[in-house]
Write an enzyme that holds these catalytic residues in place. Structure first.
Site, short mmCIF file in Angstrom:
data_model
loop_
_atom_site.label_atom_id
_atom_site.label_comp_id
_atom_site.label_asym_id
_atom_site.label_seq_id
_atom_site.Cartn_x
_atom_site.Cartn_y
_atom_site.Cartn_z
N GLU A 181 0.75 -1.38 0.46
CA GLU A 181 -0.09 -0.04 -0.06
C GLU A 181 0.66 1.90 0.24
O GLU A 181 1.87 1.25 0.57
CB GLU A 181 -1.09 0.17 1.02
CG GLU A 181 -1.84 0.85 1.76
CD GLU A 181 -2.81 1.19 1.70
OE1 GLU A 181 -3.77 2.42 1.70
OE2 GLU A 181 -3.38 0.05 2.81
N HIS A 183 -0.46 5.12 -0.17
CA HIS A 183 -1.66 5.14 0.06
C HIS A 183 -1.61 6.76 0.13
O HIS A 183 -1.65 8.20 -0.57
CB HIS A 183 -2.55 5.00 2.05
CG HIS A 183 -3.54 5.64 0.94
ND1 HIS A 183 -5.15 4.92 1.64
CD2 HIS A 183 -4.60 6.52 0.85
CE1 HIS A 183 -6.59 5.95 1.68
NE2 HIS A 183 -6.03 6.93 0.56
N GLU A 229 -4.52 -0.05 -2.99
CA GLU A 229 -5.01 1.96 -3.04
C GLU A 229 -3.27 2.22 -3.29
O GLU A 229 -2.56 2.92 -2.90
CB GLU A 229 -5.07 2.73 -2.04
CG GLU A 229 -6.54 2.22 -1.54
CD GLU A 229 -7.39 2.98 -0.35
OE1 GLU A 229 -6.28 3.92 -0.26
OE2 GLU A 229 -8.52 3.16 0.04
N GLU A 294 -14.52 -2.64 -1.94
CA GLU A 294 -15.09 -1.53 -1.05
C GLU A 294 -16.48 -1.16 -1.66
O GLU A 294 -16.42 -0.79 -1.89
CB GLU A 294 -14.01 -0.78 -0.14
CG GLU A 294 -12.67 -2.33 0.15
CD GLU A 294 -11.30 -0.63 0.81
OE1 GLU A 294 -12.23 0.25 0.82
OE2 GLU A 294 -10.28 -0.90 0.43
N TYR A 295 -17.55 -1.11 -0.38
CA TYR A 295 -18.67 -0.47 -0.29
C TYR A 295 -19.69 -0.17 0.80
O TYR A 295 -19.03 -1.17 1.47
CB TYR A 295 -19.18 -1.15 -1.12
CG TYR A 295 -20.38 -1.97 -1.08
CD1 TYR A 295 -21.57 -1.90 -1.07
CD2 TYR A 295 -20.01 -3.32 -0.84
CE1 TYR A 295 -22.84 -3.08 -0.53
CE2 TYR A 295 -20.64 -4.51 -0.38
CZ TYR A 295 -22.14 -4.05 -0.69
OH TYR A 295 -22.75 -5.61 0.11
N HIS A 297 -19.69 2.12 3.28
CA HIS A 297 -18.90 1.86 4.39
C HIS A 297 -19.62 2.48 5.89
O HIS A 297 -20.14 3.65 6.84
CB HIS A 297 -18.01 3.70 3.89
CG HIS A 297 -16.82 3.91 4.93
ND1 HIS A 297 -17.03 4.47 6.01
CD2 HIS A 297 -15.64 3.74 5.08
CE1 HIS A 297 -15.36 4.91 6.63
NE2 HIS A 297 -15.14 4.07 5.64
N ASN A 354 -2.97 11.13 14.15
CA ASN A 354 -3.79 10.11 13.96
C ASN A 354 -5.09 10.43 13.77
O ASN A 354 -5.07 11.56 12.74
CB ASN A 354 -4.28 9.97 15.42
CG ASN A 354 -5.33 10.97 16.03
OD1 ASN A 354 -6.28 10.98 15.97
ND2 ASN A 354 -4.39 11.65 17.20
N PHE A 358 -11.28 7.47 13.04
CA PHE A 358 -11.71 6.62 11.51
C PHE A 358 -11.12 4.99 11.15
O PHE A 358 -11.40 4.38 10.50
CB PHE A 358 -11.06 7.24 10.43
CG PHE A 358 -11.30 7.20 8.45
CD1 PHE A 358 -13.05 8.47 8.79
CD2 PHE A 358 -11.70 6.78 8.68
CE1 PHE A 358 -13.42 8.03 7.16
CE2 PHE A 358 -11.92 6.18 6.30
CZ PHE A 358 -13.03 7.60 6.79
N ASN A 361 -15.08 1.11 11.67
CA ASN A 361 -16.30 1.58 10.31
C ASN A 361 -16.46 0.11 10.69
O ASN A 361 -16.80 -0.63 9.32
CB ASN A 361 -15.09 1.61 9.33
CG ASN A 361 -13.81 2.85 9.33
OD1 ASN A 361 -13.13 2.52 8.92
ND2 ASN A 361 -14.32 3.53 9.13
#
Length: 821
Positions: A181, A183, A229, A294-295, A297, A354, A358, A361
């Protein structure tokens, strides 16, 4: 020792056993009879190119194929013996036999286009963090299977080896993902991306190769993922090429670069909207299946609109499911100084920078207690679907391998919340991907429907397991669907059947006191325009109210989107600090049997200096006319007309708020439930009569916000332990309400940053909403409540009925009394 010497001094034997038959012999297993294949050593000629070693070869006749529905596994045993025939070593592993392949717009498992009903899963333990223990893995799989989840994406790294063995055993389709990753690298725009740097190719390839070589023997894996990502570049092309050469028996998956590059066999977008995935599925030039990596959220009170995704997936060729983000709230259990515990998140460890909450989820709390939204997931993922047409009820088995032989189908009919009857539905076995149609007027519920005078009749068809499985006991509900049967008559506005009782009306300073002997007493404050007191047989029920309300405690989804978020727009419009100034309050009509009082409110911004005394009507954010009609029977009809300023953004809610004495904590309602549900997340919540305490209705999301609502409420009673309380229902032509009752005020839910910080008020705050905005959930960083679930700032009119209740009366009887015959 040389390889040739090994064969001289040792022999290798192998056998394949059908492990499935071992579970049916009460512990007395005949190993010899379960042997289904003997496997012998075959040497590869040294003159050939490629692998120069030993191969074990055998043949399995008519293998039982592995799938998530039927996770058939064999046990492979390999034995090493010395020259004298003594066993030196013995190893075994579970083996699944299955085929993964492609067809136009389809992923196939054993030739069937299985649907991916998936979640993303991070490795997370509530105490140990990223350290995995087997009991936690088993808990995940048990809860997943019980909620119809059949697939997992290992986000975003290869996981503990035992996880793969358990997924083989329980039956879970898996995407195994390389630990790659980049990102945050997107912020270094002046530097060439790692995926395009030849110097990083070996590192990326090493992680991909390591994943494939370690995990290649697991039946559960249907696809390898190149990571998460990380943009897109030649290093991805090289990794995809290597996998396709090494393991052509599986698909390659990669979302980066737009999810449609040559390095993915699956169109696998993140958080793509329903209308966009439909557009891709209908593109004749796109031959790959679309599976959302992914969907939906699941951050806090979320997962709105997920039923719309599944309406599309269930009906449009080329859409093959997806993986919800994500499985579990990644909070860690932390101890306060007083010994109490709380779920900690970003910043609670002195960590900076941080990402705050988040990491929260999940569809479950960190201890795997399900969020209410998991009920909706279970519903849209359920394999047995029921739908009703004009004359037919269709029951479809969407499984690809399992028939309905292992389930019991039951039916139950309810009229206006009362049970009419129930029974077992005797149908022929429905084969996979087949359906059975019942003319609903020929069903066993029809005589009940024909003889009932109920306004609404709902039919529920439920499928329960007849036999226990590895993950659940017999009797588990696999699928349950409620459909509304055709109305026998036109729905007409509800009415009050008044009595000839005589009202007593007194004006005492700023108060109007209205009563009927000692049965009930209401006090309305002329200065504020609100009901300040309601007593039933001398017992105080209402603490203060009733006032208009348009605000809700913002959710994570409300806050997503920065300046364009719903929360930012609400704040900019001062909707969070509206006060309601009484412009006028007057008795419009008074007789011995009824009193009509009109209250006009102007909703204005409180501002920095407190409420304004004088305000031009044109400057008000909203104008509300409330007509109270108070009958001698104790019934109050509140007719509200709401006129918001056209400059306002979509409204959080349109309704009324009042406060009950904190002892009035027994809530019974006829509407959707029993769990929390909202206008865009209510498909799983069935209409019925439910009963809970106010405490039970609270949903302890780690970060508080709007929660605990119940959708489509026809009537509700709030009573204390002695039965004294009030009844509320829709009235006239008004549709069902959204209802909420909590010891925590909207202000308190907005203030607290974690559930443990919430302070109970000295009353119960009740909301009865004519309209309530959806909660959204397509993602949590853009304002994405679908248009049909928004509340535009336009005029609204609605009516609510209130009346006193005692232990001798019931909400059901009161409701029935206002139905017109």
């Amino acid at each position: 020792m040389s390889k040739d010497k090994v064969l001289t001094d040792f022999t290798i034997e192998a056998a394949l056993f059908d492990a499935g038959v071992w579970y049916n012999h009460d512990g007395n297993v005949d190993l010899l009879s379960s042997n289904v294949a003997n496997i012998v050593l075959k040497t590869v000629p040294t003159g050939t190119l490629g692998f120069h070693g030993y191969v074990l070869v055998g043949k399995l006749e008519k293998p039982k194929l592995w799938s998530a529905e039927q996770p058939n596994l064999y046990t492979l045993v390999i034995i090493l013996k010395d020259a004298s025939g003594n066993v030196v070593d013995c190893e075994s592993c579970l083996v699944g036999v299955r085929q993964v392949s492609k067809a136009p717009k389809q992923l196939l498992v054993n030739g069937h286009p299985v649907v991916i009903r998936g979640v993303n899963r991070h490795e997370h333990h509530p105490r140990l963090g990223k350290t995995n223990i087997e009991s936690c893995m088993v808990k995940d799989l048990v809860v997943m299977k019980q909620n119809n989840i059949n697939a997992v994406r290992n986000s975003h790294y290869p996981q503990h080896p035992r996880w793969y063995e358990l997924c083989d055993l329980f039956g879970i389709y898996m995407i195994d993902e390389a630990n790659i990753e980049t990102h945050g690298f997107d912020l270094s725009g002046h530097v060439k991306h790692l995926t395009q740097e030849p110097g990083w190719a070996a590192a990326m390839m090493d992680r991909v190769i390591g994943m494939v070589e370690r995990d290649k023997n697991h039946a559960c894996i249907f696809s390898w993922s190149l990571g998460n990502e990380s943009g897109y570049g030649p290093n991805h092309s090289a990794s995809a090429g290597w996998i396709r050469g090494r393991d052509p028996s599986r698909l390659v998956h990669y979302e980066g670069g737009g999810s449609r590059t040559s390095s993915t066999d699956i169109i696998c977008p993140m958080y793509m909207r329903v209308w966009d995935i439909v557009k891709i599925a209908k593109d004749p030039n796109e031959t790959r299946p679309l599976i959302l990596c992914e969907y939906s959220h699941a951050m806090g009170n979320s997962n709105g609109n997920i039923h719309e995704y599944w309406e599309a997936i269930d009906n449009i060729f080329g859409l093959q499911g997806g993986f919800i983000w994500d499985w579990v709230d990644q909070g860690l259990l932390k101890d306060n100084e007083d010994g109490s515990k709380y779920w900690a998140y970003g910043g609670d460890f002195g960590d900076s920078p941080n990402d705050l909450n988040f990491c929260l989820n999940g569809l479950t709390w960190p201890d795997r207690t399900p969020h209410p939204a998991l009920q909706e997931v279970k519903y849209v993922y359920q394999p047995i679907k029921v739908s009703i047409g004009e004359s037919m009820i269709k029951i479809k088995n969407t499984n690809f391998y399992e028939t309905t032989e292992g389930v019991e189908l039951k039916w139950a009919a309810r009229g206006d919340g009362c049970e009419l009857g129930c029974g077992i539905l005797s149908l022929p076995v429905i084969e996979p991907q087949s359906s059975y149609d019942i003319e609903w007027k020929s069903g066993p519920w029809y005589p009940l429907w024909a003889s009932s005078d109920a306004e609404e009749i709902f039919l529920t068809i439920t499928a329960k397991l007849l036999h226990s499985k590895r993950w659940v006991d017999a009797g588990h509900v696999v699928s349950s669907t409620q459909v509304q049967l055709l109305a026998k008559r036109d729905i007409v506005p509800h009415i009050i059947k008044t009595k000839d009782d005589v009202l007593s009306t007194e004006i005492l300073g700023d108060n109007i006191r209205i009563s009927q002997q000692k049965l009930w007493e209401i006090t309305l404050n002329v200065k504020t325009g609100s009901l300040d007191s309601w007593k039933v047989q001398g017992v105080s029920i209402l603490k203060n109210g009733i006032i208009p309300c348009f605000w809700r405690a913002p959710t994570d989804n409300d806050k997503g989107g920065g300046p364009s978020s719903y929360y930012s727009r609400w704040k900019a419009a001062h909707m969070d600090d509206i006060v309601f100034l009484r412009e006028s309050c007057s008795i419009q009509e008074k007789t011995d049997h009824a009193v009509k009082i009109v209250v006009v409110y102007l909703g204005v911004s409180k501002g920095e200096n407190g409420p304004l005394n004088e305000l031009e009507k044109a400057d008000a954010l909203v104008e509300i006319d409330m007509l109270y009609t108070i009958h001698a029977s104790g019934d109050i009809i509140i007719d509200s007309n709401v006129k918001p300023s056209s400059s306002l953004p979509p409204l959080p809610r349109v309704g009324v708020e009042f406060h009950l004495e904190k002892s009035v904590d027994q809530v019974k309602w006829y509407g959707r439930g029993p769990f929390e549900c909202y206008p865009d997340r209510k498909a799983a919540a069935q209409v019925g009569v439910y009963e809970q305490t106010v405490d039970d209705m609270h949903v302890p999301y780690i970060v508080p916000g709007e929660s605990g609502g119940r959708a489509d409420v026809r009537w509700v009673t709030f009573q204390n332990k002695d039965g004294y309380g009030i009844y509320a229902s829709t009235y006239g032509k008004s549709p069902p309400m959204q209802m909420n009752a909590s010891y925590y005020s909207t202000t308190e839910l907005d203030r607290a940053t974690r559930n443990e910080e919430l302070i109970k008020g000295d009353s119960i705050e009740v909301h009865l909403d004519h309209k309530h905005m959806g909660i959204g959930g397509d993602d949590s960083w853009t304002p994405c409540v679908h248009e049909k679930y928004l509340i535009p700032a336009v005029p609204y009119s609605f009516s609510i009925r209130l009346c006193p209740v005692t232990a001798a009366t019931s909400g059901q009887n009161i409701y029935k009394s206002q139905l017109q015959n």
